[in-house]
Design a protein around this motif. Sequence first.
Motif, PDB file in Angstrom:
ATOM      1  N   MET A  97      -3.604  -5.364  -7.136  1.00  0.00           N
ATOM      2  CA  MET A  97      -4.588  -5.709  -8.162  1.00  0.00           C
ATOM      3  C   MET A  97      -4.760  -7.226  -8.263  1.00  0.00           C
ATOM      4  N   ARG A  98      -3.661  -7.944  -8.291  1.00  0.00           N
ATOM      5  CA  ARG A  98      -3.714  -9.402  -8.428  1.00  0.00           C
ATOM      6  C   ARG A  98      -4.483 -10.027  -7.268  1.00  0.00           C
ATOM      7  N   ALA A 122       0.830  -1.204   0.000  1.00  0.00           N
ATOM      8  CA  ALA A 122       0.000   0.000   0.000  1.00  0.00           C
ATOM      9  C   ALA A 122       0.865   1.255   0.000  1.00  0.00           C
ATOM     10  N   GLU A 123       1.875   1.269   0.845  1.00  0.00           N
ATOM     11  CA  GLU A 123       2.746   2.443   0.934  1.00  0.00           C
ATOM     12  C   GLU A 123       3.514   2.648  -0.371  1.00  0.00           C
ATOM     13  N   ASP A 124       4.038   1.578  -0.938  1.00  0.00           N
ATOM     14  CA  ASP A 124       4.827   1.703  -2.167  1.00  0.00           C
ATOM     15  C   ASP A 124       3.963   2.125  -3.349  1.00  0.00           C
ATOM     16  N   PRO A 135       5.478  -2.380  -9.068  1.00  0.00           N
ATOM     17  CA  PRO A 135       5.068  -3.768  -8.825  1.00  0.00           C
ATOM     18  C   PRO A 135       4.064  -3.923  -7.686  1.00  0.00           C
ATOM     19  N   SER A 136       4.125  -3.065  -6.684  1.00  0.00           N
ATOM     20  CA  SER A 136       3.187  -3.183  -5.571  1.00  0.00           C
ATOM     21  C   SER A 136       1.748  -2.953  -6.013  1.00  0.00           C
ATOM     22  N   TRP A 137       1.561  -2.065  -6.977  1.00  0.00           N
ATOM     23  CA  TRP A 137       0.214  -1.869  -7.537  1.00  0.00           C
ATOM     24  C   TRP A 137      -0.296  -3.182  -8.110  1.00  0.00           C
TER      25      TRP A 137
END
Length: 549
Positions: A94-95, A61-63, A88-90
């Motif tokens: 999403m995944r 979430a932070e990234d 990549p954190s997004w």
Amino acid sequence: MDVTLPAPHEVTNQPPPHAPYDAAADPALIEGLHREGAGWAEADVRRVGLLAGSVEAQQWAEDAHHFEPELRTVDRYGHRIDEVEFHPSWHHLMRTSVAEGLAGAAWSDPRPGAHVARTATSLAWQHTEAGHGCPITMTYAVVPALRHNPELAATYEPLLSSRVYDPGLRVPTTKRGLIAGMGMTERQGGSDVRTNSTVAAPTAESGVFTLTGHKWFTSAPMSDLFLVLAQAPGGLSCFMVPRVLPDGTRNTFRIVRLKDKLGNRSNASSEPEFDGTVAWLVGPEGRGVKTIIDMVTCTRLDCVSGSAGMMRKALVEAVHHVRHRAAFGRRLVDQPLMRNVVADLAIESEAATTLALRLAGAADRAVRGDEQEQSFRRLATAIGKFWVTKRGPGFTAEALECLGGNGYVEESGMPRLYREAPLNSVWEGSGNVNALDVLRALGREPASVEALMAEFALSAGADPRLDAAVQRIGAELADPAELEMRARRLVELMAVALQGSLLVRHAPTAVADAFCATRLGGDWGHSYGTLPAGTDLTAILDRSGPISR
């Protein structure tokens, strides 16, 4: 004289890290899940709650918020690509959302309560990062609108309801799962979509048009397809626009820029332009608003649950802090004023969560053919959208203040919540738009009023302050003079009475009594933390937040 000084890096009287914690440790959430017919999903909701509160997911979430999406209009060779790159954190967020059924999976789940399970799971997952919820919501919401064209629905619905996240622009039918978006507003009109100037010209192929024009707010432009409003020869109509055409070529979808927004920074909101963009008609020509309103009804539900989820996240962060921080010789949570504040916030959070799950239950039963629930959903969703989303900013500000200066620092996470809090009151219609929509339902759909009053009747006699509020609603409805001028007053009263009706039936006595005394009985100040003397704060705080694992 010898003086012993503390070690220069010794840290005392600071709360321990909150994560890992259980984001589903919310009695109102679990009780509502069962009450609205999806108790079978409790194990999954609890599992997602543990994931949401994990160190890993909190870092995602932070990234995702810190490393914002970047627009790439051309590739290295100068070819127009109009793509958006995400951290990549997004993609991790999403995944997970897609895999857990928060996108379109509820539409393919035959079990009663599937839409309730989705809302309950999203309330827990909301403890991560709100921005990625936008494309997840739109993917969920596009399905009922797309069904206005059975041929398109047959092709794309199985992919929209997939639990596989398959990013990257490719021919939609070659992918394992799709993400959808929406393009309604334009710079000259905003919510007044009938002033849209984008033109849809018919082609030689039946049902296929080309679009020329623009949109002002189109979030998640990396989505596979969009529902778009445009002026066809027969009037304002709804169209499906894929980013990649069936022959593999890129559809014309030029991204002028990404919006520089107050919050919601992880999510790319764009201004696309259409120039001969290929589009397929969804629903009859000239019925674009009626077609896409099925999508808006779903997105408004997620505005309510999104705000409720953010409020709960802000609450548990505040409660965690005050349980561990001491001042003037006592823990903050043991001091009467602070105890009153967090208890007051807990009441507001429970009311929002309970209403969100009631609306989800109505949605689930409505799509399964319950006509009364369909009528209730029509009016109550607009009421809930108006009220709960408006409560978010002030609520979050008060929760931030519980942390003092620590809450004003970015690394606490509270500023991110604070900037995010106003979004849901703007998205899918501002307060005035929703208030006017309630008036529209009152005038055109009397069954919706009957359904709302039937809901109030379920709690008749339970609390005199609630009964008085329902009587005031009847008096407001009976007086047509300057009703538009009084619309906000009426909708606010309806919302608080609806929350009160739900709480007196389902919440512990301490919660329901405090809510009715303050929100309906007038025994309240102008800020949180003004619950009246005699309120059972301990019973309320017992439901207020999880303790770190």
